[in-house]
Design a protein around this motif. Structure first.
Motif, PDB file in Angstrom:
ATOM      1  N   VAL A 196      38.102 -14.929  -3.996  1.00  0.00           N
ATOM      2  CA  VAL A 196      36.729 -15.427  -4.130  1.00  0.00           C
ATOM      3  C   VAL A 196      35.873 -14.332  -4.770  1.00  0.00           C
ATOM      4  O   VAL A 196      35.648 -13.277  -4.180  1.00  0.00           O
ATOM      5  N   ASP A 197      35.435 -14.617  -5.973  1.00  0.00           N
ATOM      6  CA  ASP A 197      34.648 -13.654  -6.749  1.00  0.00           C
ATOM      7  C   ASP A 197      33.174 -13.878  -6.414  1.00  0.00           C
ATOM      8  O   ASP A 197      32.580 -14.891  -6.785  1.00  0.00           O
ATOM      9  N   GLU A 198      32.601 -12.914  -5.675  1.00  0.00           N
ATOM     10  CA  GLU A 198      31.206 -13.068  -5.217  1.00  0.00           C
ATOM     11  C   GLU A 198      30.268 -12.104  -5.932  1.00  0.00           C
ATOM     12  O   GLU A 198      29.229 -11.724  -5.384  1.00  0.00           O
ATOM     13  N   VAL A 199      30.612 -11.711  -7.168  1.00  0.00           N
ATOM     14  CA  VAL A 199      29.793 -10.678  -7.823  1.00  0.00           C
ATOM     15  C   VAL A 199      28.340 -11.121  -8.027  1.00  0.00           C
ATOM     16  O   VAL A 199      27.446 -10.286  -8.107  1.00  0.00           O
ATOM     17  N   PHE A 200      28.114 -12.450  -8.109  1.00  0.00           N
ATOM     18  CA  PHE A 200      26.739 -12.916  -8.342  1.00  0.00           C
ATOM     19  C   PHE A 200      26.066 -13.461  -7.079  1.00  0.00           C
ATOM     20  O   PHE A 200      24.983 -14.040  -7.161  1.00  0.00           O
ATOM     21  N   LEU A 201      26.682 -13.269  -5.925  1.00  0.00           N
ATOM     22  CA  LEU A 201      26.129 -13.855  -4.698  1.00  0.00           C
ATOM     23  C   LEU A 201      24.769 -13.254  -4.314  1.00  0.00           C
ATOM     24  O   LEU A 201      23.991 -13.854  -3.575  1.00  0.00           O
TER      25      LEU A 201
ATOM     26  N   SER B 229      34.336 -21.409 -16.689  1.00  0.00           N
ATOM     27  CA  SER B 229      34.046 -20.178 -15.943  1.00  0.00           C
ATOM     28  C   SER B 229      34.176 -18.974 -16.877  1.00  0.00           C
ATOM     29  O   SER B 229      34.260 -19.135 -18.102  1.00  0.00           O
ATOM     30  N   TYR B 230      34.211 -17.831 -16.246  1.00  0.00           N
ATOM     31  CA  TYR B 230      34.250 -16.529 -16.910  1.00  0.00           C
ATOM     32  C   TYR B 230      35.478 -16.435 -17.835  1.00  0.00           C
ATOM     33  O   TYR B 230      36.614 -16.556 -17.361  1.00  0.00           O
ATOM     34  N   PRO B 231      35.259 -16.241 -19.134  1.00  0.00           N
ATOM     35  CA  PRO B 231      36.390 -16.337 -20.067  1.00  0.00           C
ATOM     36  C   PRO B 231      37.425 -15.219 -19.925  1.00  0.00           C
ATOM     37  O   PRO B 231      38.542 -15.363 -20.419  1.00  0.00           O
TER      38      PRO B 231
ATOM     39  N   ALA C   8      37.908   0.298  -9.057  1.00  0.00           N
ATOM     40  CA  ALA C   8      36.952   0.801 -10.049  1.00  0.00           C
ATOM     41  C   ALA C   8      36.023  -0.311 -10.549  1.00  0.00           C
ATOM     42  O   ALA C   8      34.947  -0.021 -11.076  1.00  0.00           O
ATOM     43  N   SER C   9      36.438  -1.558 -10.419  1.00  0.00           N
ATOM     44  CA  SER C   9      35.616  -2.674 -10.897  1.00  0.00           C
ATOM     45  C   SER C   9      36.241  -3.957 -10.361  1.00  0.00           C
ATOM     46  O   SER C   9      37.382  -3.944  -9.888  1.00  0.00           O
ATOM     47  N   THR C  10      35.531  -5.061 -10.491  1.00  0.00           N
ATOM     48  CA  THR C  10      36.145  -6.331 -10.078  1.00  0.00           C
ATOM     49  C   THR C  10      37.306  -6.665 -11.008  1.00  0.00           C
ATOM     50  O   THR C  10      38.282  -7.287 -10.585  1.00  0.00           O
ATOM     51  N   SER C  11      37.179  -6.280 -12.271  1.00  0.00           N
ATOM     52  CA  SER C  11      38.290  -6.540 -13.200  1.00  0.00           C
ATOM     53  C   SER C  11      39.546  -5.849 -12.694  1.00  0.00           C
ATOM     54  O   SER C  11      40.648  -6.417 -12.720  1.00  0.00           O
ATOM     55  N   GLU C  12      39.399  -4.611 -12.224  1.00  0.00           N
ATOM     56  CA  GLU C  12      40.568  -3.918 -11.684  1.00  0.00           C
ATOM     57  C   GLU C  12      41.059  -4.612 -10.408  1.00  0.00           C
ATOM     58  O   GLU C  12      42.269  -4.672 -10.152  1.00  0.00           O
ATOM     59  N   ALA C  13      40.131  -5.157  -9.631  1.00  0.00           N
ATOM     60  CA  ALA C  13      40.546  -5.887  -8.417  1.00  0.00           C
ATOM     61  C   ALA C  13      41.472  -7.040  -8.810  1.00  0.00           C
ATOM     62  O   ALA C  13      42.504  -7.269  -8.170  1.00  0.00           O
ATOM     63  N   TYR C  14      41.103  -7.770  -9.868  1.00  0.00           N
ATOM     64  CA  TYR C  14      41.982  -8.863 -10.323  1.00  0.00           C
ATOM     65  C   TYR C  14      43.352  -8.323 -10.698  1.00  0.00           C
ATOM     66  O   TYR C  14      44.384  -8.901 -10.359  1.00  0.00           O
ATOM     67  N   SER C  15      43.354  -7.212 -11.420  1.00  0.00           N
ATOM     68  CA  SER C  15      44.644  -6.660 -11.860  1.00  0.00           C
ATOM     69  C   SER C  15      45.507  -6.286 -10.650  1.00  0.00           C
ATOM     70  O   SER C  15      46.704  -6.588 -10.603  1.00  0.00           O
TER      71      SER C  15
ATOM     72  N   ALA D 296      38.201 -18.628  -7.023  1.00  0.00           N
ATOM     73  CA  ALA D 296      36.936 -19.382  -6.967  1.00  0.00           C
ATOM     74  C   ALA D 296      35.820 -18.376  -7.264  1.00  0.00           C
ATOM     75  O   ALA D 296      35.872 -17.238  -6.787  1.00  0.00           O
ATOM     76  N   VAL D 297      34.857 -18.768  -8.061  1.00  0.00           N
ATOM     77  CA  VAL D 297      33.750 -17.867  -8.393  1.00  0.00           C
ATOM     78  C   VAL D 297      32.499 -18.441  -7.728  1.00  0.00           C
ATOM     79  O   VAL D 297      32.113 -19.587  -7.980  1.00  0.00           O
ATOM     80  N   HIS D 298      31.854 -17.624  -6.889  1.00  0.00           N
ATOM     81  CA  HIS D 298      30.877 -18.107  -5.903  1.00  0.00           C
ATOM     82  C   HIS D 298      29.644 -17.204  -5.886  1.00  0.00           C
ATOM     83  O   HIS D 298      29.675 -16.176  -5.219  1.00  0.00           O
TER      84      HIS D 298
ATOM     85  N   ASN E  78      29.450 -19.512  -9.531  1.00  0.00           N
ATOM     86  CA  ASN E  78      30.244 -19.444 -10.749  1.00  0.00           C
ATOM     87  C   ASN E  78      29.413 -18.930 -11.931  1.00  0.00           C
ATOM     88  O   ASN E  78      28.217 -19.151 -12.006  1.00  0.00           O
ATOM     89  N   ASN E  79      30.095 -18.253 -12.843  1.00  0.00           N
ATOM     90  CA  ASN E  79      29.514 -17.831 -14.117  1.00  0.00           C
ATOM     91  C   ASN E  79      30.159 -18.704 -15.181  1.00  0.00           C
ATOM     92  O   ASN E  79      31.386 -18.704 -15.275  1.00  0.00           O
ATOM     93  N   PRO E  80      29.433 -19.498 -15.992  1.00  0.00           N
ATOM     94  CA  PRO E  80      27.984 -19.471 -16.177  1.00  0.00           C
ATOM     95  C   PRO E  80      27.253 -20.635 -15.509  1.00  0.00           C
ATOM     96  O   PRO E  80      26.041 -20.722 -15.661  1.00  0.00           O
TER      97      PRO E  80
ATOM     98  N   LEU F  46      29.428  -2.848  -7.794  1.00  0.00           N
ATOM     99  CA  LEU F  46      28.117  -2.315  -8.171  1.00  0.00           C
ATOM    100  C   LEU F  46      27.640  -2.803  -9.531  1.00  0.00           C
ATOM    101  O   LEU F  46      26.454  -2.741  -9.832  1.00  0.00           O
ATOM    102  N   SER F  47      28.559  -3.266 -10.377  1.00  0.00           N
ATOM    103  CA  SER F  47      28.148  -3.634 -11.735  1.00  0.00           C
ATOM    104  C   SER F  47      27.110  -4.745 -11.689  1.00  0.00           C
ATOM    105  O   SER F  47      26.216  -4.795 -12.525  1.00  0.00           O
ATOM    106  N   LYS F  48      27.224  -5.618 -10.690  1.00  0.00           N
ATOM    107  CA  LYS F  48      26.231  -6.681 -10.566  1.00  0.00           C
ATOM    108  C   LYS F  48      25.291  -6.398  -9.389  1.00  0.00           C
ATOM    109  O   LYS F  48      24.092  -6.531  -9.527  1.00  0.00           O
ATOM    110  N   SER F  49      25.828  -5.991  -8.233  1.00  0.00           N
ATOM    111  CA  SER F  49      25.008  -5.968  -7.013  1.00  0.00           C
ATOM    112  C   SER F  49      23.814  -5.025  -7.115  1.00  0.00           C
ATOM    113  O   SER F  49      22.749  -5.321  -6.579  1.00  0.00           O
TER     114      SER F  49
HETATM  115  C1  LIG Z   1      32.442 -13.770 -12.560  1.00  0.00           C
HETATM  116  C2  LIG Z   1      32.705 -12.347 -12.966  1.00  0.00           C
HETATM  117  N1  LIG Z   1      33.601 -11.613 -12.298  1.00  0.00           N
HETATM  118  C3  LIG Z   1      33.850 -10.339 -12.622  1.00  0.00           C
HETATM  119  C4  LIG Z   1      33.190  -9.720 -13.666  1.00  0.00           C
HETATM  120  C5  LIG Z   1      33.546  -8.295 -14.007  1.00  0.00           C
HETATM  121  O1  LIG Z   1      32.816  -7.405 -13.266  1.00  0.00           O
HETATM  122  P1  LIG Z   1      33.183  -5.836 -13.236  1.00  0.00           P
HETATM  123  O2  LIG Z   1      32.190  -5.170 -14.106  1.00  0.00           O
HETATM  124  O3  LIG Z   1      33.033  -5.462 -11.799  1.00  0.00           O
HETATM  125  O4  LIG Z   1      34.588  -5.700 -13.712  1.00  0.00           O
HETATM  126  C6  LIG Z   1      32.239 -10.435 -14.394  1.00  0.00           C
HETATM  127  C7  LIG Z   1      31.517  -9.807 -15.499  1.00  0.00           C
HETATM  128  O5  LIG Z   1      30.624 -10.348 -16.097  1.00  0.00           O
HETATM  129  C8  LIG Z   1      31.992 -11.787 -14.042  1.00  0.00           C
HETATM  130  O6  LIG Z   1      31.117 -12.530 -14.734  1.00  0.00           O
END
Ligand SMILES: Cc1ncc(COP(=O)(O)O)c(C=O)c1O
Length: 398
Positions: A194-199, A117-119, A91-98, A162-164, A166-168, A224-227
């Motif tokens: 490897v978190d590529e949401v901002f790639l 990185s992302y708090p 459902a989201s990258t957050s759920e992917a982590y879970s 790894a965030v690729h 990275n945020n921020p 989709l939240s970012k892409s």
């Molecule tokens: C690096 C990073 N990963 C994941 C997320 C969460 O994304 P999602 O909305 O897909 O859960 C964020 C949200 O800002 C983010 O900054």
């Protein structure tokens, strides 16, 4: 009644959140929700969600095949290489982590997370009963990894994130660091996430997707939240690669976890190919917005030699560095009084005071005025002095 420590003991808002609720800032440079930034979303963009096939429910815990195939197209566009049988929808990258923490960690075990990185990593880990242990990115050397620190990690570690990019900090995982990390994960039996949401959002240079790399068990995340700037559609993905036997078993176990929830709605899966096609317009508009605001930031900061924009490689934010003559929290609260909201560096675990994080998403006029007010206040503070450098501090995203 006793509640579990997966939720915080103290839920009261921190000082910045309380000040913010009181002031309701007009110039919000913390915005991360693209649907609230005056971007040109086509009126018909969500029409594919109404496809008649969506009236029938026939769930697939890995996600419908057509949607997984569309995800592979996105990954290929970014230089990765996976087949649909190695993709799982969430459902989201957050759920992917879970899901991945459930897959890889026993309660009490640990994942290594980049810092700064992302708090939210700490919270995502905590709600799964897992520990998030920071590893440091070196700000003086292009945010490269410290291999010694990683090698010395606790024996409870089961995965590295790894965030690729990275945020921020906007920094890409350097290809040499990626190689070293993959070897280390293979040797230790760690998963590499490897978190590529901002790639999709290159600002200076670009990175390639790591999806398809075979050295170690690798999970590449996107959504989709970012892409295409549509967080409300709740669709993300995990692409699994690495040694074949490990990949097959990881996917079977992930399928078992996903089958427990079946959390991705059918209409968005059916609509995914069309959404990705039409959403490219939104992606371009977001990228253009970020690039324009970054240029404005450079222009406005130019006359202030004490303030530096740390050049982001990609993503939706920019980091300002300035002499640590004032407590970041005091500065952020003072800025709120002038109608400007920004994030302090310590939310993201920068190692010391003297950093602010700005979103590049706001409308241009909002961004320009917000940054102008911010710099005026910063100059006054720097010229007035503020006592000695308060030194290292701990993060409190609250
Ligand atoms: C690096 C990073 N990963 C994941 C997320 C969460 O994304 P999602 O909305 O897909 O859960 C964020 C949200 O800002 C983010 O900054």
């Amino acid at each position: 009644m006793r509640f579990s420590s997966r939720t915080p003991a103290d839920l009261r808002p921190n000082r910045i959140a309380a000040a913010r609720a009181e002031r309701r800032p007009e110039f919000d440079l913390t915005v991360s929700n693209p649907t609230r930034c005056g971007l040109p979303y086509p009126l018909e963009l969500l029409r594919p969600l109404a496809a008649p096939a969506g009236r029938v429910y026939s769930p697939d815990p890995r996600g419908l095949p057509g949607a997984r195939e569309a995800v592979c197209g996105e990954i290929a566009r970014l230089g990765g290489d996976v087949t649909p049988d190695r993709v799982l929808l969430v459902a989201s990258t957050s759920e992917a982590y879970s899901f991945l923490f459930k897959l890889l960690c026993e309660p009490g075990e640990a994942v290594l997370t980049p810092s700064p990185s992302y708090p939210l990593f700490e919270h995502l880990a905590r709600v799964e009963g897992v520990q998030a242990l920071p590893y440091h990115l070196d700000g003086e050397h292009g945010w490269r990894l410290d291999l010694h620190e990683l090698t010395a990690a606790a024996s409870t570690v089961r995965a590295v994130i790894a965030v690729h990019p990275n945020n921020p900090t906007g920094s890409y995982l350097h290809p040499d660091d990626a190689g070293v990390l993959q070897e280390l994960c293979a040797a230790r039996g760690w998963g590499l996430i490897v978190d590529e949401v901002f790639l999709d959002f290159p600002l200076a240079g670009a990175g390639r997707s790591l999806a398809g790399s075979r050295t170690c068990l690798t999970f590449v995340l996107g959504g989709l939240s970012k892409s295409i700037g549509l967080p409300q559609l709740k669709l993300g993905w995990i692409a699994v690669s690495g040694p074949d036997a490990l990949v097959v078993e990881a996917l079977e176990r992930l399928e078992h976890i996903a089958d427990t929830f079946l959390s991705v709605a059918t209409p968005v899966q059916l609509a995914l190919p069309a959404l990705l096609d039409q959403g490219a317009l939104v992606r371009r508009a977001i990228l253009e917005r970020c690039r324009e605001n970054l240029a404005v930031l450079g222009e406005l900061v130019g006359p202030f030699p004490e303030v530096e924009v740390l050049p982001p490689g990609g993503g939706w934010s920019a980091v300002l560095r300035f002499p640590a003559v004032v407590d970041e929290e005091d500065l952020v609260v003072a800025l709120l009084e002038e109608g400007v909201a920004v994030q302090p560096g310590f939310f993201f675990d920068f190692p010391r005071d003297g950093y602010l994080v700005l979103s590049l998403l706001p409308e241009l006029a909002v961004f320009r005025e917000g940054v102008t007010r911010l710099l005026a206040r910063l100059r006054a503070v720097i010229e007035g002095g503020g006592g000695p450098d308060p030194g290292p501090r701990t993060s409190d995203p609250g």
